[in-house]
Enzyme design. Sequence first.
Site, PDB file in Angstrom:
ATOM      1  CE  LYS A 208      55.045 -61.182 -58.351  1.00  0.00           C
ATOM      2  NZ  LYS A 208      53.661 -60.985 -57.954  1.00  0.00           N
ATOM      3  NE  ARG A 209      51.722 -60.721 -64.437  1.00  0.00           N
ATOM      4  CZ  ARG A 209      50.816 -59.847 -64.823  1.00  0.00           C
ATOM      5  NH1 ARG A 209      50.605 -59.620 -66.093  1.00  0.00           N
ATOM      6  NH2 ARG A 209      50.099 -59.185 -63.942  1.00  0.00           N
TER       7      ARG A 209
END
Length: 435
Positions: A208-209
């Site tokens: 998700k980064r």
Amino acid sequence: MKVRTRFAPSPTGHVHIGNMRAAIYNWLFARHHGGEFLLRVEDTDRERSTTEAIQTLLEAMAWLKLDVDEEPLYQSTRMEVHLEAAEQLLAKGLAYKEDKGGTGQGECVIFRMPGTDVSFEDGIKGTLSKAADNMQDFVIVRSNGTPVFHLANVLDDIEQGVTHVIRGDDHIENTYRHIALYRALGADVPNFAHLPMLVNAQGKPYSKRDGDAFVGDFREKGFLGDALFNYLALLGWSPGDDREVMTREEMVEAFTLERCQSSAAQVDLKKLTWMNGEYMLKLPDEEFEAIAFGELDRAGIDAEPEYAEKVFTLIRERAKTVTDIVPLAGYFFTDEIVYDEKAVKKKLKKDGVADTLHKAKAIFETLEVFNEASTDEALHDFVETSGLGFGAVMAPVRIAVSGVQSGPDLFPVLAVLGRERVLKRIDRTLELFFA
Ligand code: GLU
């Protein structure tokens, strides 16, 4: 032999697109072979596998239309069976008990690896093998009496009659152990196929980064389930030709494990957005309208249906995602339009613009009929007789009626808005910026 595949997620409240891609491949493979696709919820971690987490998972699957052929199997209901199998392995001498680490907290059950090399034909990666020396005995029941993933996973695949296990290649190491377990349990070893990881632009596991990584995020951001399905299907698989936007039937027909790539697949959200735009364009009018009315409703916009449908026709080509709809259509539904600051500064607050707007207003007032053709003709005449540039007339008129610099062609916009709204908005603009 009828093909049976399964998706076996451990619900955590978020469904990573990598896991969902595995589900999609299992579904496609089963459908291609006229087989069955099953769901097993690996919910033994009671803290993470809450009712909500399971609900999130089921919703994500429904959204992507991953239909299953049997009731889901909940792993947590099978603990007794798992423990019973461990007892049998103990009884046969294929497992043993040990107080691991000598903590005095009780004994684990440990599976005895057979001491031979293990190899298997992976449906995607080819022959994979591991030498006996590199494989150690492993825990199958913890000292607190709960079965470990390896045991539960294998026993449940046996219970569900799974013929093909298609999962991420982070499980390859597990598979060697699992194969040994199948044999010890006297069960047929299923076919395995390990999918390469999804990676970011740097080749690192996609997280998700790097951008949206959970199925729910894409739904919230206005992507269509069918588009995400298509995009994920192509992330590591290709139909063997240059088709990209494909129907479900076409994907089912073309899907084979041989055409899955064995190296990592790079996530490209730009491509997904492009693909979503293609799906938005292909939506039948009624479907687009249903979605658009839903969006207006959520935004608290009360729209008169006939008028709204005309607006949707104008903006739909520009909507790449569902969430584009309100920003594109919003100004049609309020006379209190919000002016884009940049547009005002660059195109509105300039010498002569007030005069242009007054004149445009006068022209609109005197038109016999107010529609696309008549406004088009009248404004073009105005451009010619006034000696002003095309942009010097059209840009202020557009901003005065919409607040923004870009949008669909101006004349259909004017026609859909109708004379009354157009005049009102020009007045308001004059008042706000030139009074
Ligand atoms: N629950 C495991 C996972 O989500 C299952 C892996 C599998 O066998 O598919 O990684």
